[in-house]
Motif scaffolding. Structure first.
Motif, PDB file in Angstrom:
ATOM      1  N   ASP A 738     -81.209  31.276  44.084  1.00 55.08           N
ATOM      2  CA  ASP A 738     -81.620  29.898  43.794  1.00 55.08           C
ATOM      3  C   ASP A 738     -81.414  29.051  45.054  1.00 55.08           C
ATOM      4  O   ASP A 738     -80.281  28.803  45.484  1.00 55.08           O
ATOM      5  CB  ASP A 738     -80.791  29.341  42.639  1.00 55.08           C
ATOM      6  CG  ASP A 738     -81.267  27.958  42.200  1.00 55.08           C
ATOM      7  OD1 ASP A 738     -81.829  27.218  43.042  1.00 55.08           O
ATOM      8  OD2 ASP A 738     -81.080  27.616  41.025  1.00 55.08           O
ATOM      9  N   ARG A 739     -82.528  28.596  45.653  1.00 54.77           N
ATOM     10  CA  ARG A 739     -82.439  27.910  46.938  1.00 54.77           C
ATOM     11  C   ARG A 739     -81.648  26.617  46.836  1.00 54.77           C
ATOM     12  O   ARG A 739     -80.842  26.290  47.704  1.00 54.77           O
ATOM     13  CB  ARG A 739     -83.849  27.621  47.470  1.00 54.77           C
ATOM     14  CG  ARG A 739     -83.847  27.074  48.890  1.00 54.77           C
ATOM     15  CD  ARG A 739     -85.250  26.733  49.358  1.00 54.77           C
ATOM     16  NE  ARG A 739     -85.217  26.234  50.729  1.00 54.77           N
ATOM     17  CZ  ARG A 739     -84.844  25.012  51.087  1.00 54.77           C
ATOM     18  NH1 ARG A 739     -84.458  24.147  50.160  1.00 54.77           N
ATOM     19  NH2 ARG A 739     -84.826  24.648  52.364  1.00 54.77           N
ATOM     20  N   ASN A 740     -81.845  25.850  45.745  1.00 53.66           N
ATOM     21  CA  ASN A 740     -81.123  24.589  45.592  1.00 53.66           C
ATOM     22  C   ASN A 740     -79.628  24.821  45.417  1.00 53.66           C
ATOM     23  O   ASN A 740     -78.804  24.064  45.949  1.00 53.66           O
ATOM     24  CB  ASN A 740     -81.667  23.800  44.406  1.00 53.66           C
ATOM     25  CG  ASN A 740     -83.010  23.161  44.713  1.00 53.66           C
ATOM     26  OD1 ASN A 740     -83.334  22.940  45.876  1.00 53.66           O
ATOM     27  ND2 ASN A 740     -83.797  22.892  43.688  1.00 53.66           N
ATOM     28  N   LEU A 741     -79.259  25.863  44.659  1.00 49.29           N
ATOM     29  CA  LEU A 741     -77.849  26.174  44.460  1.00 49.29           C
ATOM     30  C   LEU A 741     -77.206  26.582  45.788  1.00 49.29           C
ATOM     31  O   LEU A 741     -76.107  26.131  46.144  1.00 49.29           O
ATOM     32  CB  LEU A 741     -77.696  27.289  43.424  1.00 49.29           C
ATOM     33  CG  LEU A 741     -76.256  27.705  43.092  1.00 49.29           C
ATOM     34  CD1 LEU A 741     -75.467  26.512  42.568  1.00 49.29           C
ATOM     35  CD2 LEU A 741     -76.263  28.852  42.072  1.00 49.29           C
ATOM     36  N   TYR A 760     -77.073  20.608  43.391  1.00 46.94           N
ATOM     37  CA  TYR A 760     -76.512  21.360  42.263  1.00 46.94           C
ATOM     38  C   TYR A 760     -77.218  20.977  40.967  1.00 46.94           C
ATOM     39  O   TYR A 760     -77.589  21.833  40.152  1.00 46.94           O
ATOM     40  CB  TYR A 760     -75.014  21.073  42.131  1.00 46.94           C
ATOM     41  CG  TYR A 760     -74.131  21.821  43.109  1.00 46.94           C
ATOM     42  CD1 TYR A 760     -74.381  23.151  43.429  1.00 46.94           C
ATOM     43  CD2 TYR A 760     -73.034  21.204  43.699  1.00 46.94           C
ATOM     44  CE1 TYR A 760     -73.556  23.838  44.317  1.00 46.94           C
ATOM     45  CE2 TYR A 760     -72.209  21.873  44.591  1.00 46.94           C
ATOM     46  CZ  TYR A 760     -72.480  23.199  44.891  1.00 46.94           C
ATOM     47  OH  TYR A 760     -71.679  23.878  45.751  1.00 46.94           O
ATOM     48  N   SER A 763     -80.438  22.545  40.431  1.00 49.45           N
ATOM     49  CA  SER A 763     -80.438  24.005  40.483  1.00 49.45           C
ATOM     50  C   SER A 763     -80.276  24.581  39.083  1.00 49.45           C
ATOM     51  O   SER A 763     -80.214  23.852  38.095  1.00 49.45           O
ATOM     52  CB  SER A 763     -79.294  24.484  41.388  1.00 49.45           C
ATOM     53  OG  SER A 763     -78.046  24.295  40.744  1.00 49.45           O
ATOM     54  N   SER A 764     -80.161  25.899  39.021  1.00 49.93           N
ATOM     55  CA  SER A 764     -79.994  26.583  37.726  1.00 49.93           C
ATOM     56  C   SER A 764     -78.543  26.545  37.264  1.00 49.93           C
ATOM     57  O   SER A 764     -78.239  27.056  36.183  1.00 49.93           O
ATOM     58  CB  SER A 764     -80.460  28.040  37.857  1.00 49.93           C
ATOM     59  OG  SER A 764     -79.713  28.702  38.882  1.00 49.93           O
TER      60      SER A 764
END
Length: 1364
Positions: A738-741, A760, A763-764
């Motif tokens: 997950d790029r955002n995480l 965060y 993200s997932s």
């Protein structure tokens, strides 16, 4: 006839190509009159002694000829270069030639006398004509109005000049200067001392401009002086005279901020300033030409000055006049040169000669060039275009073109040049001459710009772009050409560009359009707010930079709908163009350039902040350099001389060789590293950090890797910098997809917590935001997130928040959050107990002492009782505080609080449990006040208050033994003073002195020692702890007592070397000669030549007639570090020892001196090295004979016997031993030769009787057989020579010898003694150490396992450096 000569000058030192030379039979032998067309410089008008005026273009082709009634008198071009005005003898008409239509017209001047002067105004269509009788005509070409002014001067008007305000200054043979307005009215007039020449308007250099415009008229008077006439101050003209050796003024020119360049007839070239404070000072002077100077010229566009004379032209740079940029030699011009003139643009320089020729040289090319990929095309001559590709290593190809081009375009395989609406196309081919002309194409309008790729050409004209194939091979007609924009788009194209696959263009309405070359259809359109004037795609065509009408710069990715348009930061409004990096690994880098600087930008596409463009830095651009290509940080620029040069971008300084990195400062290194990281050149940044990076540099590189989300490299960087925690943290998140995480984690590592929270939450795993805020103690944010994401965490967060609030002193809210933190769940008993403890503390702090104390006593925690006790103590609630301390078994604290409340009964109860010295001290003071001194002393000792213990022992208990013991154990200064006073009262002065010194009372101790004759005791006690003053005081005392040795010793310690030496030399000679040794030490420390000479005289016996032992002289030289003299002394001592037969002593002296010289890296004297070798050979004999190796013993004895004169005490015994050992070893011929030597009369009677008969028999019946001598290779050159031979006859090197055998060394069998580092044959050394336990050279204890074989012998086998 006029002819055009060859294209090069006779001889040039610096390349300055001759464009053409004009000669004409009618001009022969006369000076020429010529004028360049103003502004454009496309034509040059030339007149000779014949009645004609010829007009040539800039390539030397004749365009027109004017036939005149008489010789041409004067000519001038108007301000725009459109009309040439000519006057001739025998005519009252003014001839006007119009360059735009190539037609000639005549105007009747109406003047009856001969016209002598003509000049156009600088700013308006006014023509001034002067006559030989001083009359003036002003003609307005626009209105055809003529203003005749009669009697302006009384004689011929010879020179003049218009100002920018249309004032006319005229000089006449009547020796006067007049200034008139544009109507011909005289404003000022002044008389001159001589005939005027060369009139100019300009502005004098002043601190502040008092009057705008050209207010100063300058004129050369009589060719001797320079007259400066200020219109604002007409009463105070300035007249400048020059040195007579310069000759007469030939010509002069104004330039810059009020500077004047003057050429003199004797070849001098002078620059002066017109600033009033600098007037009369020469700023620069050069003897430019040996015999004569004919003319000077200045080009403001080139910023250069030129002078001609002595068959040569010299061109100077005005910014640095000492630099001569060009020298053109014209040796075939035997009659000399004449006038020198530049075109306004500085491209062409014309010089006329006194034999009637005109030479035109190219001094500046139009800067025209283009690039496609790494291929360049640029103008190298007016009619020559050079195509090169230095990156690919292709040879440059020069293309001769038909016209002087106005634009150049280059593609993969083609080059196009053109002007107006016509373009010529050339194909690059593999065979000679490297190109072939394809065709020329006429377009529908004047071409503004043109772009090529491998197949297509796109030409921009009149707001449209015509796209067509370069080479048409049977394609359909409609595929051959298309016009953009389409008819339905009402916009004008302002700029365009071609890549391999796309056509881009920008329009005045702000659209940026991408057209696919595959199907000629629009792929993408971006609408900008204002017009787009410049567009520059990257080599792949995936991104482009465009500049709008407001001079803003933007980066656009046309093929990526998700990427928006990014404005370029700090984009200067003067930018002329953009170049993308062509190095394959640097695709996101580009530069924007203007006339002075190049600005480097980089696109950071994948960062935790999202895509952004960063300005890396700027690089200064050399004057008149146009960037064409950027490749790996090197900018290829076109220069005004038609060449290309490399400019290394300062932002790419890390690409330079690292040899200079060490001289760089830390600030420069950090800047270089920062640039490498900003440009994403991580490999180069890694090398920089590895070579000389600090921990901060590694940390910065790691930070940038995190920003760019390059986890693998970041792990390597942090591993190199030793940041284990960061390495482990990064390894934990390495597998997150997950790029955002992932970006959130990295933002958190970089302390950008708000960004991390946003990432965060998008993200997932949004709960990570709550965990981060809790870890950061951001409790308000954590509680808000917990209400959204995890309500069951609220009690735990409340408790942690309460702890934080308690810490910062917000007790009200802390109590509230402690109460909210209660879960009343047995699973979280520990958590609830912590909340109860918080409630107890906060209750006490809020004043509810009963509730808080009750909860603290009931609570199982001892620590809580201590905390609450501390709070109560601070609140002066001593009784409750002491109870809590006692309940918590904190007896020290309880006793302390009881003492504060004066409860001594409780203190007595708790004292057995108390360990605090402070409490014991308080108790001791109380006991001392009660008179219980023994108990007080014990309490003081428990409190480790040694001074009070000593005081009580001495003052009250009379126990000095324990007091002395404590002083010695504790080294107490105050205690030592008390003990000293005690002993002083007992008249025990020695002990008193000792304790005074111990208490650092040196002055009192010294006075006591002086009064009671205890100075030796004081000197012994004071030791090395004393100051210089202490030592001096002791020395002066002993000096007064005539104890010279002690006085000298203490003068030495306090650094008074002269007085120390004087006392040492006064000492009587004793057996141990300690005074001499101390004198040597004194001289060694002093390094004073006077003291040294004084000691030498003493040692040589010059002062007392008793020479001292030479060993002292040797030691003195060693102390002074005068090793060459010490070496000579050592040789003398060794020679004396040797003559006395003390060979071991002589050996040791030479060896110690040898090693000392080696340590000091001083050349070894050859005599010392030879003597040491011979003595060592003698000492080896005993070892070899003892081991039964008679051959080696015999060889060493032969070496010694060959130098027998060095052993005078034992000549006969040594020769006898040599004969015996040689005989035993089978060297019978050698035995015979040395036996024969013994038979000499001076030796015969000294032979031991038991050997005499045998030796006589050996001589009478000689046996000349000899054991065959083996050979061994020279360690330097490999030449075979006897093992005992120490001089190679092949390479002439002195060979190092083995200290175990005396033989020369071998490369493959090398070892050294670990103590003295003398070489030895490894195999022989090991054998020797089986029976011997010391090194034969240094006599240090040695075993075989300490000796190591050396494989690399280069450090030991070097030619001996000996001082001969």
């Amino acid at each position: 006839m006029t002819s055009i000569a060859s294209q090069r000058s006779t001889r040039t030192r610096v390349r300055s190509p001759r464009v053409f030379t004009l000669t004409d039979r009618a001009w022969s032998g006369s000076s020429l009159l010529y004028k360049w067309q103003k502004s454009l410089g496309n034509y040059i008008a030339v007149a000779g002694n014949d009645n004609s005026l010829k007009i040539f273009d800039r390539h030397g082709q004749k365009r027109n000829e004017l036939n005149l009634p008489g010789r041409c008198v004067a000519m001038d071009w108007d301000k725009d270069g459109d009309i040439l005005a000519v006057i001739a003898e025998k005519s009252s008409s003014i001839y006007l030639w119009d360059a735009s239509v190539n037609k000639t017209s005549q105007i009747d001047s109406g003047m009856r006398d001969q016209m002598s002067f003509i000049l156009w105004s600088k700013t308006s269509p006014l023509l001034a004509v002067g006559t030989s009788k001083g009359n003036l005509l002003i003609y307005n070409q626009q209105t055809s109005r003529k203003i005749p002014v009669l009697g302006k001067h009384t004689k011929r008007i010879t020179c003049g000049c218009w100002s920018t305000e249309n004032l006319l200054a005229l000089g006449s043979e009547d020796r006067s200067l007049s200034i008139s307005n544009h109507e011909g009215d005289t404003i000022r007039q002044t008389s001159l001392r001589g005939e005027p020449a060369d009139v100019h308007f300009s502005v004098m250099k002043t601190d502040e401009r008092s009057s705008p415009g050209e207010s100063t008229v300058s004129v050369s008077v009589g060719k001797k002086t320079l007259f400066l006439f200020n219109l604002s101050d007409p009463e105070n003209p300035i007249e400048l005279a020059f040195q007579s050796r310069y000759g007469s003024i030939v010509s002069y020119r104004w330039y810059g901020d009020g500077y004047i360049l003057i050429g003199f007839s004797h070849g001098y070239f002078v620059v002066i300033s017109t600033h009033i404070r600098e007037i009369g000072q020469e700023l620069y002077q050069a003897h430019n030409h040996k015999d004569c100077l004919n003319s000077v010229a200045i080009s403001s566009s080139l910023n250069k000055a030129a002078s001609c004379g002595d068959h040569s032209i010299k061109i100077h740079d005005l910014s640095e006049l000492k630099d001569i940029s060009n020298i053109v030699h014209l040796d075939d011009e035997t009659k000399g040169l004449d006038q020198l003139n530049w075109t306004d643009d500085g491209q062409l320089l014309a010089v006329s000669t006194q034999r009637g020729t005109l030479h035109v040289f190219l001094t500046r090319l139009p800067i025209l060039g283009d690039s496609f990929g790494t291929r360049l095309a640029y103008l190298t001559s007016l009619l020559e275009v050079t195509v090169s590709n230095q990156v690919e290593g292709e040879n440059a190809v020069a293309i001769q073109v038909e016209v002087e081009p106005a634009f150049i375009a280059v593609g993969t395989y083609h080059v196009a040049v053109g002007m107006n609406n016509r373009a010529w196309f050339y194909a690059m081919v593999d065979h000679e001459p490297g190109f072939s002309r394809l065709k020329d194409v006429e377009y529908l309008g004047t071409i503004v710009s043109m772009c090529l790729n491998s197949d297509y050409v796109a030409a921009l004209f009149e707001g449209k772009v015509q796209l067509h194939m370069i080479e048409v091979e049977g394609q359909e007609e409609k595929r051959q050409m298309k016009l953009f924009p389409d008819e339905d788009r009402k916009e004008r194209i302002l700029c365009h560009a071609l890549t391999a696959d796309f056509l881009y263009y920008g329009a005045d309405l702000g659209s940026v359009v991408c057209v696919s070359l595959e199907d000629w259809q629009t792929v993408n359109t971006y609408s900008h707010l204002v017009g787009v004037r410049k567009i520059s795609p990257d080599p792949n065509g995936t991104r482009l930079v465009f500049i709008d009408d407001k001079n803003g710069g933007f980066l656009l990715s046309p093929g990526n709908a998700t990427d928006s348009c990014y404005e370029l930061p700090n984009f200067p409004p003067t930018i002329k163009g953009v170049l993308w990096e062509n190095w394959p690994a640097d695709r996101g880098v580009f530069v924007a350039y203007d006339d002075d600087k190049v600005y480097t930008y980089v696109l950071h596409k994948n960062t935790i902040y999202g895509p952004k463009v960063v300005l890396v830095g700027s690089t200064s651009l050399p004057f008149s350099h146009k960037p064409l290509l950027l490749y790996n940080g090197n900018l290829t620029c076109q220069t005004p001389s038609g060449k290309i040069s490399e400019v290394a971008l300062s932002t790419h300084a890390f690409l330079k060789p690292s040899s200079s990195a060490q001289s760089n400062t830390c600030q420069e290194f950090s800047k270089t590293l920062s640039q490498a990281l900003t440009l994403k050149r991580f490999h180069e940044a890694w090398d920089l950090c590895k070579s000389s990076g600090s921990s901060a540099d590694w940390a910065e590189m790691g930070r940038v890797c995190l920003v760019h989300m390059d986890l693998e490299l970041a792990i390597q960087v942090y591993r190199m910098s030793g940041n284990v925690g960061m390495v482990m943290s990064l390894q934990e998140i390495q597998g997150i997809e997950d790029r955002n995480l992932l970006a959130g984690h990295l933002a958190m590592f970089l302390n950008d917590y708000n960004l991390a929270q946003d990432l965060y939450l998008s993200s997932s795993c949004p709960i990570a935001a709550l965990e981060m805020r809790r870890d950061l103690l951001h409790w308000d944010s954590a509680l808000m997130l917990a209400k959204r994401l995890a309500e069951n965490q609220i009690p735990f967060i409340s408790k942690e928040y309460a702890v934080h609030l308690e810490f910062i002193g917000d007790y009200v809210n802390a109590l509230s959050h402690y109460e909210k933190g209660m879960t009343h769940d047995n699973r979280f008993q520990e958590h609830d107990e912590a909340c109860q403890a918080g409630v107890a503390r906060m209750s006490i702090r809020m004043g509810d002492i009963r509730r808080g104390a009750s909860q603290a006593i009931q609570h199982p925690s001892r620590i809580l009782k201590k905390e609450c006790g501390t709070i109560l103590e601070n609140m002066k609630q001593f009784s409750e505080a002491a109870q809590l301390y006692e309940k918590g078994q904190y007896y020290d604290k309880a006793a302390s609080v009881y003492i504060r409340s004066k409860n001594w009964a409780k203190v007595g109860e708790l004292l057995p449990h108390v360990s605090s010295p402070k409490i014991h001290l308080q108790y001791a003071k109380a006991k001392e006040m009660d008179g219980k001194y023994k108990e007080a002393a014990q309490a003081y000792e428990s409190a480790r208050d040694w001074d009070n213990v000593i005081r009580v022992l001495l003052d009250h208990l009379n126990n000095p033994e324990d007091a002395v013991r404590i002083v010695r154990e504790t080294q107490s200064i105050d205690g030592a003073k008390m003990v000293a006073r005690f002993f002083l009262r007992l008249n025990d002065y020695g002990s008193a002195i000792q304790f005074l010194v111990l208490s650092q009372c040196n002055n009192e101790a010294f006075q006591l020692a002086q009064q009671h004759g205890q100075m030796e005791v004081y000197a012994e006690i004071i030791g090395t702890e004393a100051t210089q003053e202490d030592y001096q005081s002791i020395a002066l005392y002993f000096e007064g007592e005539k104890q010279h040795l002690k006085a000298g010793k203490f003068f030495l310690k306090c650094g008074q070397y002269s007085r120390a030496l004087k006392h040492f030399l006064k000492c009587p000679n004793t057996d141990d000669n300690l005074a001499v040794e101390m004198a040597i030490e004194t001289v060694g420390q002093a390094k004073d030549i006077t003291l040294t000479n004084q000691l030498i005289e003493y040692l040589m016996g010059e002062s007392d007639g008793m020479p001292k032992d030479a060993k002292y002289l040797f030691r003195m030289y060693m102390a002074l570090e005068r090793y060459p003299e010490a070496a000579r002394a050592a040789i003398i001592i060794a020679r004396e020892e040797q003559c006395a037969g003390n060979y071991r002593n002589a050996h040791d002296v030479l060896f110690s001196m040898y090693t000392e010289l080696q340590n000091q890296k001083i050349k070894i004297p050859a005599e010392m090295a030879t003597n040491l070798m011979i003595l060592h050979s003698y000492l080896l004999v005993k070892i070899h004979v003892k081991r039964g190796d008679h051959l080696k013993g015999a060889r060493m004895l032969i070496r010694v016997s060959n130098n027998i004169s060095k052993f005078p005490m034992h000549i006969v015994p040594i020769l006898t031993s040599t004969v015996i050992e040689c005989y035993r070893a089978g060297l019978k011929n050698s035995a015979f030769s040395f036996a024969a030597m013994l038979m000499r009369p001076e030796y015969r009677n000294k032979i031991d009787p038991k050997y005499r008969k045998k030796l006589e028999a050996m001589v009478r019946r000689p046996d000349t057989s000899e054991l065959k001598e083996q050979t061994a290779p020279c360690p330097f050159c490999g030449f075979q020579l006897p093992p005992e031979e120490l001089l190679c006859i092949s390479c002439k090197n002195n060979l190092p010898y083995c200290i175990a055998t005396g033989r020369h060394m071998l490369r493959e069998d090398l070892s050294v003694c670990p103590h003295c580092e003398f070489p030895a044959l490894y195999s022989q050394f090991i054998l020797l150490l089986e029976t011997e336990s010391v090194c034969p050279m240094c006599s240090e204890t040695l075993s075989a396992n300490q000796v190591k074989k050396i494989s690399d012998c280069s450090g030991y086998l070097q030619p001996q450096e000996q001082d001969h």
